[in-house]
Design an enzyme around this catalytic site. Structure first.
Site, PDB file in Angstrom:
ATOM      1  CB  SER A  11      14.558 -32.023 -30.708  1.00  0.00           C
ATOM      2  OG  SER A  11      15.669 -31.659 -29.896  1.00  0.00           O
ATOM      3  CD  GLU A  32      17.831 -30.071 -31.738  1.00  0.00           C
ATOM      4  OE1 GLU A  32      18.685 -30.766 -31.155  1.00  0.00           O
ATOM      5  OE2 GLU A  32      16.741 -29.783 -31.224  1.00  0.00           O
ATOM      6  CG  HIS A  74      25.267 -33.362 -30.039  1.00  0.00           C
ATOM      7  ND1 HIS A  74      25.543 -32.385 -30.968  1.00  0.00           N
ATOM      8  CD2 HIS A  74      26.476 -33.852 -29.657  1.00  0.00           C
ATOM      9  CE1 HIS A  74      26.837 -32.281 -31.147  1.00  0.00           C
ATOM     10  NE2 HIS A  74      27.438 -33.168 -30.366  1.00  0.00           N
ATOM     11  CG  ASP A  75      17.672 -35.084 -27.231  1.00  0.00           C
ATOM     12  OD1 ASP A  75      17.056 -34.344 -28.025  1.00  0.00           O
ATOM     13  OD2 ASP A  75      17.115 -35.717 -26.327  1.00  0.00           O
ATOM     14  CB  VAL A 128      19.528 -28.172 -28.557  1.00  0.00           C
ATOM     15  CG1 VAL A 128      18.656 -27.172 -29.297  1.00  0.00           C
ATOM     16  CG2 VAL A 128      20.963 -28.101 -29.059  1.00  0.00           C
ATOM     17  CG  ASP A 133      13.481 -31.877 -27.162  1.00  0.00           C
ATOM     18  OD1 ASP A 133      14.557 -32.384 -27.554  1.00  0.00           O
ATOM     19  OD2 ASP A 133      13.131 -30.722 -27.465  1.00  0.00           O
ATOM     20  N   GLY A 152      16.731 -29.045 -23.801  1.00  0.00           N
ATOM     21  CA  GLY A 152      16.380 -30.186 -22.972  1.00  0.00           C
ATOM     22  C   GLY A 152      16.289 -31.514 -23.702  1.00  0.00           C
TER      23      GLY A 152
END
Length: 217
Positions: A82, A91, A72-73, A76, A80, A78
């Site tokens: 997030s 997210e 999942h990281d 979206v 990172d 790359g």
């Protein structure tokens, strides 16, 4: 299952700092370094492996959760980290992320790494390495049963089952269901491809977060 997973125990790959060279002019292989933390934080690999194993022994289902968290990281913009950010509109709080779990594993690893190597190891690299070690701990229970289930019309989601029903993708499902080595090889290739999505090209596009849940003050 017999066989091995090609990505076993590969070193963490991190963006290395080369201040005298512009990253914009370098190919990926020169921006990324698989030995970066061997010099800057040699304890990192051991900490990540030990922590993931400890959590796995408490709840083996967390291994699959960590792999999913990594996907999942990276899917979206790359890898990172997030997906770990926890604030309104992030997210992590999106509807599609409601069933994600394993955040506490990354927090535990990050806290220990910061004690040993402050401001050195990124949250993105921790999540990537944790997903790698989680795959190893599953041991090959990491198999092709998912694809076999699709052939039996036992897909968990309708979107998954459609892979077997669609003539464009059905041959791939059949091949992966009957050739474990093919699956392991393709899984490794896919994980590497995920890690190469939108690699930051300049130093100011990244930061070593002190807490993976928040950007630095």
């Amino acid at each position: 299952m017999s066989g091995s997973i090609p990505l076993l125990r590969k070193p963490i790959t991190a963006i290395s700092s080369k201040p005298h060279i512009s990253p914009n002019n370098l190919p990926f292989k020169d921006i990324l370094s698989s030995s970066y933390y061997l010099n800057t934080c040699p304890q990192a690999e051991g900490i990540i492996q030990q922590k993931v194993k400890a959590w796995f022994q408490k709840d083996y289902s967390l291994a699959a959760s960590i792999i999913r968290l990594h996907f999942h990281d990276c899917a979206v913009r790359g890898c990172d980290a997030s997906i770990l950010l926890n604030y309104k509109g992030s997210e992590r709080r999106a509807l599609a992320s409601k069933t994600l779990r394993g955040f506490q594993v990354i927090d535990d690893i990050k806290a220990e790494v910061e004690k040993r190597c402050p401001k050195t190891v990124s949250c993105a690299d921790i999540l990537t390495a944790a997903a790698r070690d989680a795959t190893v701990l599953l041991g090959v229970t990491f198999d092709v049963q998912y694809y076999k289930n699709l052939g039996k019309n036992m897909g968990l989601l309708s979107t998954d089952q459609a892979l077997y029903l669609d003539p464009r993708t059905a041959p791939f499902v059949s091949a992966l269901a009957t050739q474990p080595d093919l699956f392991f090889n393709q899984f490794a290739v896919s994980m590497v491809n995920l890690g190469n999505i939108l690699i930051p090209s300049t130093p100011n596009q990244k930061e070593i977060r002190l807490n993976c849940n928040y950007v630095n003050p």
